[in-house]
Design a protein around this motif. Structure first.
Motif, PDB file in Angstrom:
ATOM      1  N   TYR A 145      44.230   5.669  56.129  1.00 28.12           N
ATOM      2  CA  TYR A 145      42.900   5.406  55.738  1.00 28.12           C
ATOM      3  C   TYR A 145      42.035   4.478  56.712  1.00 28.12           C
ATOM      4  N   MET A 146      42.621   3.554  57.688  1.00 30.54           N
ATOM      5  CA  MET A 146      41.880   2.822  58.463  1.00 30.54           C
ATOM      6  C   MET A 146      41.156   3.905  59.361  1.00 30.54           C
ATOM      7  N   ARG A 147      41.791   4.852  59.958  1.00 34.02           N
ATOM      8  CA  ARG A 147      41.015   5.714  60.692  1.00 34.02           C
ATOM      9  C   ARG A 147      40.168   6.953  59.904  1.00 34.02           C
ATOM     10  N   ARG A 148      40.333   6.991  58.975  1.00 29.74           N
ATOM     11  CA  ARG A 148      39.404   8.034  57.986  1.00 29.74           C
ATOM     12  C   ARG A 148      39.278   7.240  56.798  1.00 29.74           C
ATOM     13  N   PRO A 149      38.149   6.188  56.994  1.00 28.55           N
ATOM     14  CA  PRO A 149      37.772   5.420  55.883  1.00 28.55           C
ATOM     15  C   PRO A 149      37.431   6.251  54.583  1.00 28.55           C
ATOM     16  N   HIS A 150      36.720   7.483  54.770  1.00 24.22           N
ATOM     17  CA  HIS A 150      36.038   8.174  53.513  1.00 24.22           C
ATOM     18  C   HIS A 150      37.198   9.044  52.855  1.00 24.22           C
ATOM     19  N   TYR A 151      38.447   8.791  53.330  1.00 24.11           N
ATOM     20  CA  TYR A 151      39.659   9.272  52.354  1.00 24.11           C
ATOM     21  C   TYR A 151      39.630   8.244  51.093  1.00 24.11           C
ATOM     22  N   LYS A 152      39.204   7.116  51.294  1.00 25.95           N
ATOM     23  CA  LYS A 152      39.615   6.321  50.204  1.00 25.95           C
ATOM     24  C   LYS A 152      38.606   6.642  48.872  1.00 25.95           C
ATOM     25  N   MET A 153      37.729   7.151  49.246  1.00 26.78           N
ATOM     26  CA  MET A 153      36.761   7.590  48.111  1.00 26.78           C
ATOM     27  C   MET A 153      37.033   9.148  47.720  1.00 26.78           C
ATOM     28  N   LEU A 154      37.580   9.936  48.543  1.00 29.05           N
ATOM     29  CA  LEU A 154      38.215  11.191  48.081  1.00 29.05           C
ATOM     30  C   LEU A 154      38.896  11.219  46.957  1.00 29.05           C
ATOM     31  N   ASP A 155      38.679  12.318  45.930  1.00 26.39           N
ATOM     32  CA  ASP A 155      39.468  12.340  44.629  1.00 26.39           C
ATOM     33  C   ASP A 155      40.553  13.472  45.058  1.00 26.39           C
ATOM     34  N   PRO A 156      42.007  12.932  45.110  1.00 28.60           N
ATOM     35  CA  PRO A 156      42.871  13.787  45.349  1.00 28.60           C
ATOM     36  C   PRO A 156      43.475  14.668  44.375  1.00 28.60           C
ATOM     37  N   GLY A 157      42.637  14.507  42.989  1.00 29.32           N
ATOM     38  CA  GLY A 157      43.528  15.299  41.983  1.00 29.32           C
ATOM     39  C   GLY A 157      44.532  14.596  41.118  1.00 29.32           C
ATOM     40  N   ASP A 158      45.060  15.351  40.369  1.00 27.06           N
ATOM     41  CA  ASP A 158      46.368  14.736  39.374  1.00 27.06           C
ATOM     42  C   ASP A 158      47.661  14.847  40.567  1.00 27.06           C
ATOM     43  N   ILE A 159      48.017  13.833  40.652  1.00 33.87           N
ATOM     44  CA  ILE A 159      49.199  13.655  41.510  1.00 33.87           C
ATOM     45  C   ILE A 159      50.354  13.066  40.728  1.00 33.87           C
ATOM     46  N   GLY A 166      41.299  16.820  54.005  1.00 33.80           N
ATOM     47  CA  GLY A 166      41.382  15.494  53.837  1.00 33.80           C
ATOM     48  C   GLY A 166      41.834  15.153  52.302  1.00 33.80           C
ATOM     49  N   ARG A 167      41.373  15.813  51.358  1.00 37.07           N
ATOM     50  CA  ARG A 167      42.348  15.911  50.050  1.00 37.07           C
ATOM     51  C   ARG A 167      43.824  16.067  49.975  1.00 37.07           C
ATOM     52  N   ASN A 168      44.274  17.402  50.809  1.00 30.67           N
ATOM     53  CA  ASN A 168      45.420  17.407  51.055  1.00 30.67           C
ATOM     54  C   ASN A 168      46.322  16.204  51.734  1.00 30.67           C
ATOM     55  N   TYR A 169      45.750  15.802  52.564  1.00 38.42           N
ATOM     56  CA  TYR A 169      46.212  14.501  53.187  1.00 38.42           C
ATOM     57  C   TYR A 169      46.289  13.214  52.564  1.00 38.42           C
TER      58      TYR A 169
END
Ligand code: UD2
Ligand code: MN
Length: 565
Positions: free
Chosen positions: A379-393, A360-363
């Motif tokens: 994000y529509m299909r995986r709403p929890h991605y909105k809350m994931l912290d992807p780290g520094d990009i 999830g974080r990679n995506y």
């Protein structure tokens, strides 16, 4: 004067050499003028001696035939299957240099390629790969690559815990396979950073990445290298054949397709375009790579910043690199004349190394950096991605800025233009939903009976939406399948005989056995391309498909809600 000429000549040659002899690095869209005729010279790269030798091999798994263990040999089977996700005990019985069938299109067998091709480093990341599948990968590369093109094979050990992965492997390679060496990472880094470590150590002009359970087929290398020799900003993938995880049988997965994805980021395939079909031996453009097997010039790979180092363990890097290649001025092709077999495991045997939802974080990293407004569909299909912290990009965003990469919308409209037809970002509504009521017999409805996968669907008294013991809510979706409400199980008919059962099966969205239509006028549910009608025998409580009959009353069904727009 002649000394000056020599120096200039040497300089020119050096410059040209760095670009693999043919590439014009100033404007890679214009094919360079040939330096001389010999630069465009094409030759037959086949190694006929090796082909001849291979053709004579007999034994377990030879010529890519399915192989089996004897009952005595099955002692090790369970244990090795569990830790590998494939039949590793069988792999140990098959020669490392087994022959596999040459299943290329026939026009590949006479095709010639540039005589001057770039040198190659093959990079193979592995985490706890089984000994014989790992070595077979290396041996197939060595035996089926022209020695003058293959500089080295680098096995990147991603902190494996199987004890043979360290010193025994180093010793084996030093004695038996001098072109192959292993790099041992000091901590679990994931396949993406493992590939980066290999790419940093590599000295070849072209980097070729392979999974650690692959087998290269006849003359696999020149078709991957020629497009890169002509334009260093081109990335080329081989056709990926299937090595069966149970029998090690070698076969094609299909006749070629363009790589794509759905909006949950599952890897998908789109049909070839009409112009691709006209030239079955020529490379064709592909929107995304499968991920594991591809060739790219080291120059272009590093211009693109390699992979995003923040991608952890597994997943998403295939999209990152594909989007980057297309959006930042490159191109990606699949080469039908280059084939490499891959063991698609039954399941991934590695436990999650305590990193939570790394996929999830990679995506999310990939979506945030490359996909612009299209990220929302994920994000529509995986709403929890909105809350994931992807780290520094910030580094990735800066790279996109610096390389003036095109918007994702450009990629979607120019390269993956047919993807939304098959995988719409926003799913259209259902054609119909609710109860399916028979018009020939009163009060009889289709009822899924809370059945599971592989079980047969039947009929029951209509429940009128109130009876919780009834399972009578269905939808005819835009995929043209009938789904049981609240499940991803579909009405599937695989039997061509008359009065064939309707079985529940996971929805595949590919029509075929799950293809249904509702004819509003005739009130028929039609199944399949050679249509049969949904029908029932109330006495026997049976539901089935049979030849359509205008006079039949039991073939008429009322669908509770039908969307007429
Ligand atoms: C596919 C790709 C794979 C990669 C993946 C998404 C093909 C044939 N395979 O899944 O290359 O793009 O999608 O990320 O296209 N490995 C490590 N460290 C790890 C995990 C894996 O080194 O922590 C190695 C592993 O030994 C193998 C390679 O990475 O050589 C790919 O892993 P996989 O075989 O589990 O991935 P696969 O084929 O399911
Ligand atoms: Mn793999």
């Amino acid at each position: 004067l002649s000394a000056v000429t020599v120096i200039i000549t040497v300089l020119v040659y050096r410059m040209v050499d760095n670009n693999f002899g043919l590439v014009n690095s100033v404007d890679n869209n214009i094919l360079p003028h040939p330096k001389s005729l010999t630069d465009n010279e094409k030759i037959d790269w086949h190694d006929y001696k090796a082909i001849e030798k291979d053709s004579k091999r007999v034994g377990t798994g030879e010529q890519g035939a399915a192989a089996y263990l004897t009952s005595l040999e099955r002692a090790n089977y369970e244990k090795l299957f569990r830790v590998n996700g494939f039949n590793a005990a069988l792999s140990d019985k098959i020669a490392l240099d087994r022959a596999i069938p040459d299943i290329r299109h026939k026009s590949c067998k006479t095709k010639k390629y540039l005589k001057k091709l770039p040198s190659v480093s093959v990079i193979v990341p592995f985490h706890n790969e089984h000994w014989t599948t790992l070595l077979r990968t290396a041996v197939s590369v060595i035996n089926r690559s022209p020695a003058e093109l293959l500089k080295e094979i680098i096995l990147v050990d991603d902190f494996s815990s199987k004890e043979f992965s360290k010193k025994p492997l180093d010793d084996y390679l030093a004695t038996n396979l001098p072109k192959v060496r292993a790099i041992h990472l000091p901590e679990r880094s994931g396949l993406i950073r493992a590939r980066l470590a290999g790419a940093k150590a590599a000295t070849g002009e072209v980097l070729i990445f392979l999974d650690s359970h692959t087998e290269c087929n006849v003359n696999w290398l020149p078709p991957l290298l020629e497009p890169i020799a002509q334009d260093y900003k081109v990335c080329v993938c081989p056709f990926i054949d299937v090595i069966a995880f149970e029998t090690f049988e070698y076969r094609a997965q299909d006749e070629g397709a363009r790589g794509a994805f759905d909006w949950e980021f599952f890897y998908k395939r789109l049909p070839l375009l009409p112009e691709d079909l006209k030239h079955p031996a020529e490379p064709f453009k592909s929107p995304v790579m499968a991920g594991g097997l591809f060739a790219i010039s080291s120059k272009f790979f590093w211009e693109l910043g390699g992979y995003d180092e923040g991608l952890d363990i597994w997943g998403g890097e295939q999209y990152e690199l594909s989007f980057k290649i297309w959006q930042c001025g490159g191109e990606m092709y699949d080469a039908p004349c280059s084939r490499v077999g891959h063991i698609y495991r039954k399941y991934a045997p590695f436990p999650n190394p305590g990193k939570g939802d790394f996929v999830g974080r990679n995506y999310k990293r990939v979506a945030e950096v490359w996909m612009d407004e299209y990220a929302q569909y994920l994000y529509m299909r995986r709403p929890h991605y909105k809350m994931l912290d992807p780290g520094d990009i910030t580094k990735q965003k800066a790279l996109r800025e610096r390389l003036h990469c095109k918007p994702f919308k450009w990629f979607m409209t120019e390269i993956a233009f047919d993807l939304p037809l098959k995988y719409p970002p926003i799913e259209p509504g259902d054609f119909g939903f609710g109860e399916i009521r028979n018009l020939g017999v009163p009060e009889i409805c289709v009822d899924a009976g809370f059945k599971e996968r592989d079980q047969v669907v039947g009929i029951a008294d209509c429940a009128k939406g109130t009876d919780i013991k009834a399972d009578q809510n269905f939808s005819l979706t835009w995929h043209k399948d009938i789904r049981v409400k609240g499940k991803t199980l579909c009405f599937d008919v695989s039997d061509a005989n008359d009065k064939a059962d309707i079985t529940l099966y996971p929805c595949h969205g590919q029509e075929g056995n799950q293809y249904w239509r509702y004819d509003i006028e005739k009130q028929w549910f039609l199944h399949g391309g050679n249509p049969r009608c949904l029908d029932c025998e109330p006495g026997a409580k049976k539901l089935f498909v049979t030849t359509c009959d205008e006079t039949s009353k039991t073939q008429k069904w009322r669908f509770e809600n039908v969307n007429l727009t």
